[in-house]
Design a protein around this motif. Structure first.
Motif, PDB file in Angstrom:
ATOM      1  N   PHE A 146      45.322  31.807  -8.190  1.00 17.19           N
ATOM      2  CA  PHE A 146      45.370  33.011  -7.370  1.00 17.19           C
ATOM      3  C   PHE A 146      45.997  32.717  -6.009  1.00 17.19           C
ATOM      4  O   PHE A 146      46.891  33.429  -5.545  1.00 17.19           O
ATOM      5  CB  PHE A 146      43.955  33.566  -7.205  1.00 17.19           C
ATOM      6  N   GLU A 147      45.552  31.630  -5.374  1.00 23.09           N
ATOM      7  CA  GLU A 147      46.072  31.284  -4.050  1.00 23.09           C
ATOM      8  C   GLU A 147      47.547  30.895  -4.135  1.00 23.09           C
ATOM      9  O   GLU A 147      48.360  31.265  -3.281  1.00 23.09           O
ATOM     10  CB  GLU A 147      45.253  30.144  -3.450  1.00 23.09           C
ATOM     11  N   TYR A 183      49.701  31.900  -6.437  1.00 22.76           N
ATOM     12  CA  TYR A 183      50.466  33.117  -6.721  1.00 22.76           C
ATOM     13  C   TYR A 183      50.656  33.951  -5.458  1.00 22.76           C
ATOM     14  O   TYR A 183      51.746  34.492  -5.218  1.00 22.76           O
ATOM     15  CB  TYR A 183      49.753  33.950  -7.786  1.00 22.76           C
ATOM     16  N   GLU A 184      49.615  34.057  -4.643  1.00 26.20           N
ATOM     17  CA  GLU A 184      49.709  34.804  -3.392  1.00 26.20           C
ATOM     18  C   GLU A 184      50.806  34.233  -2.491  1.00 26.20           C
ATOM     19  O   GLU A 184      51.568  34.975  -1.872  1.00 26.20           O
ATOM     20  CB  GLU A 184      48.366  34.757  -2.657  1.00 26.20           C
ATOM     21  N   LYS A 185      50.897  32.914  -2.436  1.00 25.14           N
ATOM     22  CA  LYS A 185      51.903  32.280  -1.578  1.00 25.14           C
ATOM     23  C   LYS A 185      53.309  32.491  -2.138  1.00 25.14           C
ATOM     24  O   LYS A 185      54.254  32.740  -1.385  1.00 25.14           O
ATOM     25  CB  LYS A 185      51.584  30.793  -1.412  1.00 25.14           C
ATOM     26  N   HIS A 191      54.192  35.010  -4.057  1.00 23.28           N
ATOM     27  CA  HIS A 191      54.468  36.442  -3.882  1.00 23.28           C
ATOM     28  C   HIS A 191      54.909  36.738  -2.450  1.00 23.28           C
ATOM     29  O   HIS A 191      55.827  37.535  -2.220  1.00 23.28           O
ATOM     30  CB  HIS A 191      53.213  37.235  -4.244  1.00 23.28           C
ATOM     31  N   SER A 192      54.272  36.087  -1.487  1.00 25.06           N
ATOM     32  CA  SER A 192      54.608  36.337  -0.085  1.00 25.06           C
ATOM     33  C   SER A 192      56.011  35.839   0.264  1.00 25.06           C
ATOM     34  O   SER A 192      56.657  36.355   1.167  1.00 25.06           O
ATOM     35  CB  SER A 192      53.581  35.670   0.837  1.00 25.06           C
ATOM     36  N   HIS A 248      54.060  41.510   2.037  1.00 27.75           N
ATOM     37  CA  HIS A 248      52.913  41.524   1.129  1.00 27.75           C
ATOM     38  C   HIS A 248      51.611  41.247   1.840  1.00 27.75           C
ATOM     39  O   HIS A 248      50.573  41.818   1.533  1.00 27.75           O
ATOM     40  CB  HIS A 248      53.131  40.480   0.027  1.00 27.75           C
ATOM     41  N   ALA A 249      51.671  40.327   2.829  1.00 30.87           N
ATOM     42  CA  ALA A 249      50.430  39.906   3.498  1.00 30.87           C
ATOM     43  C   ALA A 249      49.974  40.895   4.557  1.00 30.87           C
ATOM     44  O   ALA A 249      48.896  40.768   5.112  1.00 30.87           O
ATOM     45  CB  ALA A 249      50.621  38.527   4.137  1.00 30.87           C
ATOM     46  N   THR A 287      52.405  24.323  -2.901  1.00 29.12           N
ATOM     47  CA  THR A 287      52.155  25.604  -3.572  1.00 29.12           C
ATOM     48  C   THR A 287      52.292  25.452  -5.080  1.00 29.12           C
ATOM     49  O   THR A 287      51.453  25.942  -5.851  1.00 29.12           O
ATOM     50  CB  THR A 287      53.148  26.673  -3.064  1.00 29.12           C
ATOM     51  N   GLY A 337      47.467  33.673 -11.955  1.00 31.83           N
ATOM     52  CA  GLY A 337      47.314  34.171 -10.592  1.00 31.83           C
ATOM     53  C   GLY A 337      47.595  35.656 -10.496  1.00 31.83           C
ATOM     54  O   GLY A 337      46.900  36.382  -9.769  1.00 31.83           O
ATOM     55  N   GLU A 348      44.859  38.349  -9.325  1.00 32.91           N
ATOM     56  CA  GLU A 348      45.118  39.228  -8.183  1.00 32.91           C
ATOM     57  C   GLU A 348      44.845  40.688  -8.557  1.00 32.91           C
ATOM     58  O   GLU A 348      44.243  41.442  -7.779  1.00 32.91           O
ATOM     59  CB  GLU A 348      46.556  39.084  -7.693  1.00 32.91           C
TER      60      GLU A 348
END
Length: 311
Positions: free
Chosen positions: A107-108, A110-112, A114-115, A121-122, A237, A289, A293
């Protein structure tokens, strides 16, 4: 009475000899365990430096020390006892717990990712004002985030360490796990400290009181380190994705078998086998991830509606 007392002393002496003989194996077991977790150690080393990038250079070593201290405390006081207790009373629970941690890493990661492709996104679209944050608050946030990631990687390390001493005397298990906890923490964060301060070392070597070759090396090191840290942040990442997915895939018999078959099919080319496994796990990590999310957003949405309804 005296003979009974001396018999007791003989028993204690024999017990001490057995324990000492068992402890003689600790260095070998620590070395074996360290080899087993080398991949996770590399991932941990790659992940950590990004947490100090952009912060006050004078605070870098202090921040790394704080993360290392919490990492060691978690390994010694939480993760090692938890592994020993679960291994004795509920060994079946270790894998599901590790898989939950793996899902968090995916998850973490994927968030990075995605950003990187969605710069906005953030940003909270429901907020009209941008929140300001002090350097102290940013440091606390970075340390907390680093410790959350570290505890999952550390849990995997300690679980593997426990798997290497299953069936050994309890004294041996405790000694090996404590030694692994200390050795790996010192090695990882010592190397991380060296990485983040390498530019300072380069600046020192570039001073006029050194020879031309040394000054040239120092200047090259200063120029190289920003690029290296940037690359390392991407590696960190990617490491979260592939390690998180690998934990999950190894926890499911079917996917664990597929990973094993993939490695066997490329066993003649170890580097290619490793790369193929990493790529498969990284892609799987992105997919996991993404799903996590969406579940998190769904839960937040449901809880938000419940809160509004309550008001």
């Amino acid at each position: 009475m005296a003979s009974g007392f001396f018999a007791l002393l003989d028993d204690i002496s024999a017990l001490v000899k057995v324990s000492a003989a068992s402890l003689d194996d600790v260095p070998a077991q620590v070395a074996k365990t360290t080899g087993k977790v080398s991949g996770i150690v590399i991932d941990d080393t790659a992940v950590t430096p990004k947490y100090v990038v952009g912060l006050d250079p004078a605070r870098e070593l202090s921040i790394i020390y704080r993360i290392a201290k919490k990492s060691l405390i978690n390994k010694i006081l939480i993760l090692s006892p938890a592994a020993l207790i679960l291994g004795y009373f509920a060994p079946w629970a270790i894998t599901p717990i590790l898989m939950l941690g793996g899902a968090y890493l995916c998850f973490e990661g994927y968030e990075k990712v995605h950003s990187l492709f969605s710069p906005h996104h953030a940003v909270d679209v429901e907020s009209d004002q941008v929140q300001t944050i002090t350097p102290e608050e940013l440091e606390e946030e970075r340390v907390a985030s680093a410790v959350r990631t570290d505890i999952i990687l550390s849990a995997e390390i300690m679980a593997i360490a426990y798997s290497q001493v299953t069936g050994q005397p309890i004294l041996n298990q405790v000694a090996v796990m404590l030694a692994v906890a200390v050795f790996i923490t010192v090695a990882v964060y010592g190397f991380v400290g060296l990485i983040v301060k390498a530019d300072d070392i380069g600046m020192h070597l570039a001073q006029d009181n050194y020879g031309p070759a040394t000054r040239k090396f120092g200047r090259s090191l200063v120029k190289f380190m920003p690029h290296f840290l940037n690359i390392l942040s991407y590696v960190g990442t990617a490491a979260m994705l592939w390690v998180g997915a690998e934990i999950i895939l190894h926890g499911i018999p079917f996917t664990a078998h597929l990973l094993h078959e993939l490695e066997l099919s490329l066993a003649n080319i170890p580097a290619l086998a490793w790369l193929a496994k990493v790529l498969v796990c990284a892609v799987a990590g992105l997919l996991i991830g993404f799903v996590v999310e969406k579940l998190v957003l769904l839960v937040k949405k449901v809880l938000g509606k419940d809160t509004q309804a309550a008001h």
